[in-house]
Design a protein around this motif. Structure first.
Motif, mmCIF file in Angstrom:
data_model
loop_
_atom_site.group_PDB
_atom_site.id
_atom_site.type_symbol
_atom_site.label_atom_id
_atom_site.label_comp_id
_atom_site.label_asym_id
_atom_site.label_seq_id
_atom_site.Cartn_x
_atom_site.Cartn_y
_atom_site.Cartn_z
ATOM 1 N N SER A 38 -3.026 -8.043 16.546
ATOM 2 C CA SER A 38 -2.251 -8.732 15.515
ATOM 3 C C SER A 38 -2.810 -8.533 14.116
ATOM 4 N N SER A 39 -3.543 -7.464 13.898
ATOM 5 C CA SER A 39 -4.159 -7.210 12.598
ATOM 6 C C SER A 39 -3.103 -7.083 11.503
ATOM 7 N N SER A 40 -3.396 -7.644 10.334
ATOM 8 C CA SER A 40 -2.483 -7.532 9.193
ATOM 9 C C SER A 40 -2.676 -6.225 8.439
ATOM 10 N N TYR A 41 -3.601 -5.382 8.915
ATOM 11 C CA TYR A 41 -3.848 -4.090 8.276
ATOM 12 C C TYR A 41 -3.267 -2.965 9.130
ATOM 13 N N PRO A 42 -2.419 -2.111 8.553
ATOM 14 C CA PRO A 42 -1.990 -0.911 9.278
ATOM 15 C C PRO A 42 -3.183 -0.002 9.559
ATOM 16 N N GLY A 43 -2.953 1.063 10.330
ATOM 17 C CA GLY A 43 -4.085 1.804 10.868
ATOM 18 C C GLY A 43 -4.334 3.193 10.340
ATOM 19 N N LEU A 44 -3.746 3.567 9.194
ATOM 20 C CA LEU A 44 -3.937 4.936 8.723
ATOM 21 C C LEU A 44 -5.399 5.245 8.418
ATOM 22 N N PHE A 45 -6.121 4.273 7.895
ATOM 23 C CA PHE A 45 -7.549 4.496 7.660
ATOM 24 C C PHE A 45 -8.362 4.255 8.934
ATOM 25 N N ASP A 46 -8.053 3.177 9.636
ATOM 26 C CA ASP A 46 -8.893 2.732 10.749
ATOM 27 C C ASP A 46 -8.878 3.666 11.952
ATOM 28 N N VAL A 47 -7.677 4.019 12.410
ATOM 29 C CA VAL A 47 -7.551 4.711 13.693
ATOM 30 C C VAL A 47 -8.143 6.120 13.661
ATOM 31 N N PRO A 48 -7.815 6.964 12.674
ATOM 32 C CA PRO A 48 -8.460 8.285 12.652
ATOM 33 C C PRO A 48 -9.978 8.196 12.620
ATOM 34 N N LEU A 49 -10.511 7.225 11.887
ATOM 35 C CA LEU A 49 -11.960 7.062 11.836
ATOM 36 C C LEU A 49 -12.516 6.697 13.205
ATOM 37 N N ASP A 105 -9.271 -0.741 -0.338
ATOM 38 C CA ASP A 105 -8.536 -0.569 -1.589
ATOM 39 C C ASP A 105 -8.393 0.891 -2.014
ATOM 40 N N ILE A 106 -9.367 1.724 -1.711
ATOM 41 C CA ILE A 106 -9.259 3.144 -2.078
ATOM 42 C C ILE A 106 -8.182 3.866 -1.272
ATOM 43 N N PRO A 107 -8.037 3.626 0.042
ATOM 44 C CA PRO A 107 -6.914 4.277 0.742
ATOM 45 C C PRO A 107 -5.563 3.928 0.131
ATOM 46 N N LEU A 108 -5.365 2.680 -0.270
ATOM 47 C CA LEU A 108 -4.114 2.314 -0.932
ATOM 48 C C LEU A 108 -4.005 2.989 -2.297
ATOM 49 N N ALA A 109 -5.096 3.022 -3.056
ATOM 50 C CA ALA A 109 -5.059 3.642 -4.382
ATOM 51 C C ALA A 109 -4.678 5.118 -4.291
ATOM 52 N N GLY A 110 -5.268 5.832 -3.337
ATOM 53 C CA GLY A 110 -4.974 7.258 -3.202
ATOM 54 C C GLY A 110 -3.553 7.534 -2.770
ATOM 55 N N LEU A 149 2.902 6.806 4.184
ATOM 56 C CA LEU A 149 1.439 6.870 4.146
ATOM 57 C C LEU A 149 0.852 5.692 3.372
ATOM 58 N N SER A 150 1.485 5.365 2.256
ATOM 59 C CA SER A 150 0.994 4.260 1.440
ATOM 60 C C SER A 150 1.119 2.928 2.178
ATOM 61 N N MET A 151 2.266 2.679 2.798
ATOM 62 C CA MET A 151 2.434 1.453 3.571
ATOM 63 C C MET A 151 1.484 1.395 4.758
ATOM 64 N N SER A 152 1.099 2.557 5.279
ATOM 65 C CA SER A 152 0.226 2.601 6.447
ATOM 66 C C SER A 152 -1.235 2.336 6.108
ATOM 67 N N THR A 153 -1.535 2.187 4.817
ATOM 68 C CA THR A 153 -2.869 1.746 4.413
ATOM 69 C C THR A 153 -2.860 0.249 4.112
ATOM 70 N N ARG A 154 -1.902 -0.174 3.302
ATOM 71 C CA ARG A 154 -1.666 -1.598 3.005
ATOM 72 C C ARG A 154 -0.167 -1.764 2.801
ATOM 73 N N ILE A 155 0.361 -2.925 3.178
ATOM 74 C CA ILE A 155 1.797 -3.139 3.110
ATOM 75 C C ILE A 155 2.311 -3.069 1.676
ATOM 76 N N ALA A 156 1.419 -3.206 0.691
ATOM 77 C CA ALA A 156 1.810 -3.097 -0.717
ATOM 78 C C ALA A 156 2.377 -1.726 -1.047
ATOM 79 N N GLY A 157 2.125 -0.730 -0.198
ATOM 80 C CA GLY A 157 2.695 0.600 -0.414
ATOM 81 C C GLY A 157 4.214 0.599 -0.382
ATOM 82 N N PHE A 158 4.821 -0.496 0.111
ATOM 83 C CA PHE A 158 6.271 -0.639 0.104
ATOM 84 C C PHE A 158 6.836 -0.536 -1.311
#
Length: 545
Positions: free
Chosen positions: A69-80, A148-153, A186-195
Motif C-alpha cells: 500500500s505504499s504511496s510511492y510509485p516504483g520507478l526508482f525503487d524497483v529497478p534498484l 525528490d531528484i527522480p521527480l525533478a529529472g 515516467l514522471s508520475m511513476s516517481t511521484r504522483i505530482a508528475g500528473f
C-alpha cells in the motif's frame, strides 16, 4: 560568410562547448559519487522497494499476492531492488542507490539543456546546463536523494516533451503526443505530482484553442471538431502515462482510482508534528509561515540566478500583456516560454495555497528548480540578443564574463562544501556561517559517513590491539552512521548508559543532549559544524571490557 552560415557556426560552437561541459560533469560525477553518505530516508525506500519486488516476483510466479500500500510509485525503487538482488556484492545498496539517483539527476540536466536550446538556441542551452550544474542544492541532492531528484529529472523531461509538442502547433505529429505520454508516465511513476505534465498539456491545448477562436483563425462552429482532434491526442497521452504508472505502482493493481486518490490526499494532508528550524526559530511543521518556501528559494539559490529568474518572470508578464494588446497574433509562438514559466511557478503557488505540512527546507519543491534555471538561461539569452541587436558587442562579452565569474564563485563554494553541496546558502543570506543555528543545514545526515570514518581511524590509533568492541549511541535513525562504522570495532547502542561515544548532527539541536560528554571531533565545512562526535568516557580504553 553569409548570415545563415554564421549562425550555424555559432550554434555548432556552443553545442561543442556544452558537450565539453558534459564530459567534465560526467568525469567529476564518476569520481565523487562514492563520497556521499547514506541519507535519512534511504533505508525506508529500500524496505519499500523490497516489498514491491517481492510482490512482482510472486505475481510473475502465478500467485495472487496482496499489493503493497505504499504511496510511492516504483520507478526508482524497483529497478534498484532488482539490481541489488542480482548483484549483492557490487557495492552497498546505498552506493547503488546513489548511482541510480545520479542517473535521474543527469536526466534533469540533459532535459533542461535541450529544452532551453530548443527555445533559445545552443548558447542558451549551454548556459542552462552550466547554471543547473552549478546550482548547489540540485547538484548535491542528485547524488543521494531517492525521493525528490527522480521527480525533478522526469518532470524536466516531461516539460521538454511539452515544449517540443507545442513548438509544432497547430498540428503536431503523433510521435510528439506519444513522447508527452511516456514522459508523463515516467514522471508520475516517481511521484504522483508528475500528473502535472498532463495537466499542462490540457491547459495549453485549451489556451491554444481559445486564442485561435478569438483571433478568428478558428470559427466557433469548428471548435467541436478541433476539440475532438486534441481530445484523441490527450486520451492517447493519458493512456500511455497511466499504463506506465499502473505497471510501476502495485498499489493501483487492486484499486486504481482509490489508491491514486489516497496518495494525493496523503501528500496534501501529510501529518508530521516535528519542529522546523527557519530564520532562527523552531516552527511547528503544521504552523509554518506562508513565506516558508519562497524564503528557502531566496536564501539557497545563487544570487545571479535569482536576478535572472525574477527578470524572466517580468519579461514573460510584459510579453503576455503585449501579445494581448496586439490581438494575440503571436500567442502560440510564446507557448514554449510560457510552459517553462508555468511549470516553474504553478507548483509553488499551488503548495502555498494548499498550505500542507512542509519541512526539510526546499526539498518539496526541488523539482521546479530545473525549470526556474531554464527560465534564467532564456532570460540571459534575451539580454545577450538585445545587446547584439543594438550592436553592443563589447557588452555581450562583458555580460558573459560576469556570468562565468558568478558561476566560478559558486563552484568555489561547492568545492569547499563537498560532499555537502546541498547545505549551500547564498551571499544574500550570509552564506553557511550565517545559517548555523538559524536554518536547517545537514538535515539529511550525510555527514555521518565522515564521522564514522573518523571514528574508525580514531579507534585504530587508541586501540591498535583490537582490545574491545565500542558502543556508539544516537538518538535517531542509526543506520546512517552504522553503515560507515567498522562492524568489527563498533556496535550501535540505543540507551545512553553503557555507551562509549555519542554522534549527532545539529538537527533539532540533538547534539546538545549530553552536556557532560567530552567533545572529540567536529565534521565541519566553511567553519560550520555539521556533525559532532563525543566521548562518554574520560578514557575509552578504561571502560569495562
Amino acid at each position: 560568410m553569409s548570415e545563415t552560415a554564421t549562425i550555424a557556426l555559432s550554434q555548432s560552437i556552443w553545442r561543442r562547448c556544452s558537450l565539453v561541459l558534459w564530459a567534465l560533469l560526467l568525469l567529476v560525477a564518476v569520481f565523487t559519487v562514492g563520497d556521499y553518505g547514506l541519507s535519512w530516508d534511504e533505508n525506508f525506500r529500500f524496505r519499500d522497494a523490497d516489498s514491491k519486488l517481492n510482490y512482482y516476483q510472486e505475481l510473475l510466479a502465478g500467485d495472487s499476492p496482496k499489493a503493497p500500500s505504499s504511496s510511492y510509485p516504483g520507478l526508482f525503487d524497483v529497478p534498484l531492488a532488482i539490481v541489488h538482488e542480482l548483484m549483492p556484492d557490487l557495492g552497498t545498496r546505498s552506493q547503488k542507490g546513489h548511482v541510480w539517483s545520479l542517473c535521474f539527476g543527469l536526466l534533469g540536466l540533459f532535459s533542461v539543456w535541450r529544452l532551453t536550446a530548443w527555445i533559445g538556441g545552443e548558447r542558451a542551452g549551454f548556459w542552462a546546463l552550466l547554471f543547473l550544474a552549478t546550482l548547489p542544492r540540485y547538484y548535491g541532492h542528485m547524488f543521494f536523494n531517492p525521493k525528490d531528484i527522480p521527480l525533478a529529472g522526469t518532470y524536466a523531461f516531461g516539460v521538454w516533451a511539452l515544449v517540443a509538442l507545442f513548438s509544432r502547433l497547430p498540428k503536431p505529429q503523433w510521435k510528439w503526443v506519444v513522447w508527452v505520454g511516456v514522459a508523463a508516465g515516467l514522471s508520475m511513476s516517481t511521484r504522483i505530482a508528475g500528473f502535472l505534465i498532463l495537466v499542462y498539456f490540457g491547459g495549453f491545448v485549451g489556451l491554444h484553442l481559445l486564442s485561435e477562436c478569438f483571433l478568428k483563425r478558428l470559427s466557433w462552429s469548428e471548435l467541436p471538431r478541433r476539440m475532438l482532434y486534441w481530445g484523441l491526442r490527450g486520451a492517447l497521452a493519458g493512456a500511455i502515462g497511466f499504463t506506465i504508472l499502473y505497471v510501476s505502482w502495485p498499489a493501483l493493481h487492486s484499486n486504481p482510482f482509490g489508491a491514486a486518490g489516497a496518495s494525493v490526499e496523503q501528500v496534501q494532508n501529510f501529518s508530521w508534528e516535528g519542529l522546523v528550524l527557519m530564520d532562527g526559530f523552531f516552527w511547528k511543521a503544521q504552523d509554518l509561515p506562508i513565506y516558508y518556501l519562497p524564503f528557502w528559494i531566496v536564501v539557497t539559490t545563487p544570487a545571479h540566478l535569482l536576478i535572472l529568474i525574477a527578470g524572466g518572470w517580468l519579461l514573460t508578464l510584459f510579453t503576455f500583456i503585449r501579445v494581448l494588446r496586439q490581438g494575440g497574433e503571436e500567442a502560440t509562438l510564446f507557448f514554449p516560454r510560457w510552459i517553462i514559466v508555468c511549470a516553474g511557478l504553478f507548483p509553488l503557488v499551488y503548495i502555498i495555497w494548499k498550505d500542507p505540512v512542509l519541512y526539510d527546507g526546499m526539498r518539496h519543491i526541488l523539482f521546479i528548480m530545473p525549470l526556474l534555471v531554464a527560465l534564467a538561461a532564456v532570460t540571459f539569452e534575451d539580454s545577450l540578443r538585445w545587446c547584439e541587436g543594438k550592436q553592443f558587442r563589447l557588452l555581450v562579452s562583458i555580460l558573459q564574463f560576469v556570468g562565468l565569474c558568478a558561476v566560478a564563485i559558486v563552484v568555489l563554494h561547492m568545492w569547499a562544501l563537498h560532499p555537502y553541496q546541498y547545505v549551500y546558502f547564498n551571499v544574500i543570506s550570509g552564506g553557511l556561517p550565517a545559517a548555523y543555528n538559524q536554518n536547517e543545514t545537514d538535515y539529511w545526515g550525510l555527514s555521518h559517513k565522515e564521522a564514522g570514518e573518523w571514528l574508525n581511524q580514531y579507534i585504530v590509533e587508541i586501540d591498535p590491539d583490537r582490545d574491545r568492541v565500542y558502543r556508539v549511541h544516537q538518538r535517531y535513525s542509526r543506520w546512517m552512521l552504522q553503515e560507515a562504522l567498522d562492524p568489527t570495532r563498533f556496535e550501535m547502542w540505543q540507551p545512553r548508559e553503557g555507551a562509549d561515544f555519542f554522534v549527532s548532527v545539529t538537527r533539532f539541536n540533538l547534539h546538545d543532549s549530553y552536556p557532560e560528554a567530552k567533545l572529540l571531533h567536529v565534521v565541519e565545512r566553511e567553519g560550520v559544524p555539521l556533525c559532532f562526535i563525543y566521548s562518554f568516557q574520560s578514557d575509552p580504553l578504561s571502560a569495562e571490557k
